[in-house]
Design an enzyme around this catalytic site. Structure first.
Site, PDB file in Angstrom:
ATOM      1  N   TRP A 156       0.825  -1.223   0.000  1.00  0.00           N
ATOM      2  CA  TRP A 156       0.000   0.000   0.000  1.00  0.00           C
ATOM      3  C   TRP A 156       0.852   1.263   0.000  1.00  0.00           C
ATOM      4  O   TRP A 156       0.429   2.290   0.499  1.00  0.00           O
ATOM      5  CB  TRP A 156      -0.941  -0.005   1.214  1.00  0.00           C
ATOM      6  CG  TRP A 156      -2.039  -1.013   1.102  1.00  0.00           C
ATOM      7  CD1 TRP A 156      -3.090  -0.976   0.237  1.00  0.00           C
ATOM      8  CD2 TRP A 156      -2.199  -2.194   1.885  1.00  0.00           C
ATOM      9  NE1 TRP A 156      -3.898  -2.065   0.437  1.00  0.00           N
ATOM     10  CE2 TRP A 156      -3.378  -2.831   1.445  1.00  0.00           C
ATOM     11  CE3 TRP A 156      -1.472  -2.776   2.924  1.00  0.00           C
ATOM     12  CZ2 TRP A 156      -3.849  -4.016   1.992  1.00  0.00           C
ATOM     13  CZ3 TRP A 156      -1.931  -3.954   3.468  1.00  0.00           C
ATOM     14  CH2 TRP A 156      -3.108  -4.576   3.003  1.00  0.00           C
ATOM     15  N   HIS A 171      -6.668   2.866   1.204  1.00  0.00           N
ATOM     16  CA  HIS A 171      -7.892   2.061   1.298  1.00  0.00           C
ATOM     17  C   HIS A 171      -8.867   2.776   2.236  1.00  0.00           C
ATOM     18  O   HIS A 171      -8.503   3.776   2.884  1.00  0.00           O
ATOM     19  CB  HIS A 171      -7.599   0.623   1.784  1.00  0.00           C
ATOM     20  CG  HIS A 171      -6.699   0.524   2.990  1.00  0.00           C
ATOM     21  ND1 HIS A 171      -6.348  -0.679   3.552  1.00  0.00           N
ATOM     22  CD2 HIS A 171      -6.080   1.463   3.756  1.00  0.00           C
ATOM     23  CE1 HIS A 171      -5.547  -0.478   4.576  1.00  0.00           C
ATOM     24  NE2 HIS A 171      -5.380   0.802   4.718  1.00  0.00           N
ATOM     25  N   ARG A 197      -3.514   4.896  -5.055  1.00  0.00           N
ATOM     26  CA  ARG A 197      -2.384   3.959  -4.999  1.00  0.00           C
ATOM     27  C   ARG A 197      -1.335   4.326  -6.032  1.00  0.00           C
ATOM     28  O   ARG A 197      -1.645   4.899  -7.070  1.00  0.00           O
ATOM     29  CB  ARG A 197      -2.851   2.536  -5.275  1.00  0.00           C
ATOM     30  CG  ARG A 197      -3.837   2.063  -4.255  1.00  0.00           C
ATOM     31  CD  ARG A 197      -3.538   0.717  -3.715  1.00  0.00           C
ATOM     32  NE  ARG A 197      -4.544   0.416  -2.708  1.00  0.00           N
ATOM     33  CZ  ARG A 197      -5.074  -0.768  -2.516  1.00  0.00           C
ATOM     34  NH1 ARG A 197      -4.679  -1.790  -3.246  1.00  0.00           N
ATOM     35  NH2 ARG A 197      -5.972  -0.959  -1.563  1.00  0.00           N
ATOM     36  N   GLN A 211     -13.399   2.519  -3.207  1.00  0.00           N
ATOM     37  CA  GLN A 211     -13.640   1.296  -2.438  1.00  0.00           C
ATOM     38  C   GLN A 211     -14.916   1.477  -1.622  1.00  0.00           C
ATOM     39  O   GLN A 211     -15.341   2.596  -1.350  1.00  0.00           O
ATOM     40  CB  GLN A 211     -12.480   1.027  -1.464  1.00  0.00           C
ATOM     41  CG  GLN A 211     -11.254   0.445  -2.135  1.00  0.00           C
ATOM     42  CD  GLN A 211     -10.244  -0.099  -1.136  1.00  0.00           C
ATOM     43  OE1 GLN A 211     -10.265   0.230   0.055  1.00  0.00           O
ATOM     44  NE2 GLN A 211      -9.338  -0.934  -1.629  1.00  0.00           N
ATOM     45  N   VAL A 254      -6.992  -8.386   9.587  1.00  0.00           N
ATOM     46  CA  VAL A 254      -8.030  -9.419   9.771  1.00  0.00           C
ATOM     47  C   VAL A 254      -7.364 -10.764  10.060  1.00  0.00           C
ATOM     48  O   VAL A 254      -6.215 -11.001   9.682  1.00  0.00           O
ATOM     49  CB  VAL A 254      -8.938  -9.573   8.532  1.00  0.00           C
ATOM     50  CG1 VAL A 254      -9.885  -8.404   8.385  1.00  0.00           C
ATOM     51  CG2 VAL A 254      -8.129  -9.777   7.276  1.00  0.00           C
ATOM     52  N   ALA A 308     -14.957  -7.534   8.409  1.00  0.00           N
ATOM     53  CA  ALA A 308     -14.762  -6.308   7.617  1.00  0.00           C
ATOM     54  C   ALA A 308     -14.461  -6.724   6.193  1.00  0.00           C
ATOM     55  O   ALA A 308     -13.971  -7.831   5.953  1.00  0.00           O
ATOM     56  CB  ALA A 308     -13.606  -5.496   8.182  1.00  0.00           C
TER      57      ALA A 308
HETATM   58  C1  FA5 Z   1      -7.609  -3.585   0.719  1.00  0.00           C
HETATM   59  O1  FA5 Z   1      -7.509  -2.437   0.294  1.00  0.00           O
HETATM   60  C2  FA5 Z   1      -8.130  -3.867   2.077  1.00  0.00           C
HETATM   61  N1  FA5 Z   1      -8.239  -2.662   2.821  1.00  0.00           N
HETATM   62  C3  FA5 Z   1      -9.465  -4.613   1.975  1.00  0.00           C
HETATM   63  C4  FA5 Z   1      -9.917  -5.200   3.265  1.00  0.00           C
HETATM   64  C5  FA5 Z   1     -10.781  -4.492   4.058  1.00  0.00           C
HETATM   65  C6  FA5 Z   1      -9.466  -6.451   3.640  1.00  0.00           C
HETATM   66  C7  FA5 Z   1     -11.219  -5.034   5.252  1.00  0.00           C
HETATM   67  C8  FA5 Z   1      -9.876  -6.991   4.847  1.00  0.00           C
HETATM   68  C9  FA5 Z   1     -10.771  -6.294   5.625  1.00  0.00           C
HETATM   69  P1  FA5 Z   1      -6.888  -4.676  -1.517  1.00  0.00           P
HETATM   70  O2  FA5 Z   1      -5.597  -3.954  -1.657  1.00  0.00           O
HETATM   71  O3  FA5 Z   1      -6.901  -6.068  -1.985  1.00  0.00           O
HETATM   72  O4  FA5 Z   1      -7.433  -4.673  -0.039  1.00  0.00           O
HETATM   73  O5  FA5 Z   1      -7.986  -3.842  -2.296  1.00  0.00           O
HETATM   74  C10 FA5 Z   1      -9.352  -4.196  -2.176  1.00  0.00           C
HETATM   75  C11 FA5 Z   1     -10.016  -4.165  -3.549  1.00  0.00           C
HETATM   76  O6  FA5 Z   1      -9.816  -2.896  -4.152  1.00  0.00           O
HETATM   77  C12 FA5 Z   1      -9.425  -5.151  -4.557  1.00  0.00           C
HETATM   78  O7  FA5 Z   1      -9.976  -6.434  -4.383  1.00  0.00           O
HETATM   79  C13 FA5 Z   1      -9.803  -4.552  -5.855  1.00  0.00           C
HETATM   80  O8  FA5 Z   1     -11.139  -4.852  -6.192  1.00  0.00           O
HETATM   81  C14 FA5 Z   1      -9.705  -3.066  -5.557  1.00  0.00           C
HETATM   82  N2  FA5 Z   1      -8.422  -2.498  -6.008  1.00  0.00           N
HETATM   83  C15 FA5 Z   1      -7.225  -2.616  -5.449  1.00  0.00           C
HETATM   84  N3  FA5 Z   1      -6.285  -1.948  -6.124  1.00  0.00           N
HETATM   85  C16 FA5 Z   1      -6.915  -1.371  -7.163  1.00  0.00           C
HETATM   86  C17 FA5 Z   1      -6.501  -0.532  -8.250  1.00  0.00           C
HETATM   87  N4  FA5 Z   1      -5.272  -0.100  -8.370  1.00  0.00           N
HETATM   88  N5  FA5 Z   1      -7.432  -0.137  -9.115  1.00  0.00           N
HETATM   89  C18 FA5 Z   1      -8.721  -0.531  -8.975  1.00  0.00           C
HETATM   90  N6  FA5 Z   1      -9.176  -1.306  -7.996  1.00  0.00           N
HETATM   91  C19 FA5 Z   1      -8.281  -1.737  -7.091  1.00  0.00           C
END
Ligand code: FA5
Length: 340
Positions: A156, A171, A197, A211, A254, A308
């Site tokens: 991240w 996030h 990001r 998100q 988590v 979550a």
């Molecule tokens: C998270 O950001 C965690 N905060 C999610 C979480 C929340 C996990 C609560 C557990 C409990 P992650 O980096 O995987 O997780 O991003 C979550 C979702 O955001 C991904 O599954 C995807 O659908 C979306 N996402 C991530 N990066 C990008 C991106 N660069 N562009 C578009 N969508 C994205």
């Protein structure tokens, strides 16, 4: 002399008849009736005529003057009348004609479906909450069990603001902490919002995306509750059966953690550039809230537990509308936007 006068009268009368503009009539009036006009000259030269014809020529000239003046006036008012009518015609407005339609804008596809998503969760008892897009390091990382130097920070890494410990949130999870600090469970919230990001962009990744965070805390909340909520959400959102898979995933905040993928609707699961040829698209991370996170927010993990999740909203919208490239959302391309 009288014969000449008659010819002059005929000539002048013909000129008036032919005249089509006020300017031409003005010229004719000047030519015959003006100070140096032909008829005026004749009147001035009466004294040089023999006495016998003087009265007769004078009378005839005056009559022709009056006649010509009347002819010119008649023609002038005729022309003025036509001009007025032309003007009126130009200005005429048909008040019964329907007004041209105003060019109204419309909602962005992300906004349309954000509202739909909120509605579905609100109906399941989740309140919609917002949080700051500019976060500090504590809420974005430390309080979520990602201390400094933890390797998970790399995933991240983000855009840091000058000075202080401020950053553009990566996030929506920081809002979990902010909300739990101020509210006692039981609680159910969703947090839609922008996230940022330092990712390389492709058909399913952008540097700015949305998100939807979800959080449910109570005395007895299990992963089975999460599955039921998410299944119900998918059922209502897509309004058709969707293939979903849960696989183990690691997120420091988590335990246990999962990743939820759905069968790519752009290619029907066959594999395309949107799903990176896998047939599956990752929609969200989720899991049971880590005890350290509950503690960081001031809650006792012995009394409370919950789940979550963090969904990628852009990807949900892509699946719903079969949009094959996430970068279209922020492209400002009207050919794309006008389809919604
Ligand atoms: C998270 O950001 C965690 N905060 C999610 C979480 C929340 C996990 C609560 C557990 C409990 P992650 O980096 O995987 O997780 O991003 C979550 C979702 O955001 C991904 O599954 C995807 O659908 C979306 N996402 C991530 N990066 C990008 C991106 N660069 N562009 C578009 N969508 C994205």
């Amino acid at each position: 002399m009288l014969k000449d006068l008659k010819e002059l009268k005929n000539k002048a009368q013909e000129e008036v008849k032919q005249a089509n503009t006020l300017r031409e009539l003005e010229r004719i009036s000047k030519e015959y009736l003006g100070k140096k006009g032909e008829l005026t000259q004749i009147l001035h030269s009466l004294k040089d005529l023999p006495k016998t014809s003087r009265a007769e020529v004078g009378k005839e000239t005056n009559e022709i003057r009056e006649f010509l003046k009347a002819e010119i006036d008649k023609k002038v008012s005729g022309l003025e009348e036509t001009d007025k009518k032309e003007e009126e015609k130009k200005e005429w407005i048909d008040i019964s004609t329907p007004a041209p339609k105003p060019n109204l804008g419309h909602l962005h596809p992300l906004t349309i479906l954000k509202r739909k998503i909120e509605e579905i969760f609100n109906n399941m008892g989740f309140a919609t909450i917002e949080g700051p897009e500019v976060e500090n390091e504590w809420y974005n990382f430390d309080a979520l069990n990602i201390p400094k130097n933890h390797p998970a920070r790399d995933a991240w890494d983000t855009l840091w603001l000058k000075d202080d410990d401020l950053l553009l949130r990566t996030h929506t999870s920081p809002v979990q902490i902010r909300y739990m600090e101020k509210h006692q469970p039981p609680l159910r919230i969703i947090v839609p919002g922008k996230t940022f990001r330092r990712d390389a962009t492709d058909a399913s990744h952008d540097v700015q995306f949305f998100q939807i965070e979800g959080l449910m805390i109570d005395k007895e909340v299990s992963a089975a509750n999460f599955k039921a909520v998410i299944q119900e959400f998918f059922r209502q959102f897509f309004a058709k059966p969707i293939k979903v898979r849960l696989r183990p995933g690691f997120f420091p905040f988590v335990e246990p953690g999962f990743e939820i993928d759905m069968s790519c609707l752009v290619c029907g699961g066959k594999g395309c550039s949107t799903c990176q040829k896998t047939g599956w698209i990752e929609m969200m991370g989720a899991g049971m809230v880590h005890p350290n996170v509950l503690k960081a927010a001031g809650l006792n993990p012995k009394h409370w537990q919950g789940f979550a999740f963090g969904m990628g909203m852009d990807r949900l919208v892509m699946m719903k509308y079969k949009i094959n490239d996430i970068r279209l959302f922020n492209s400002g391309d009207l050919r794309f936007l006008k389809q919604f």
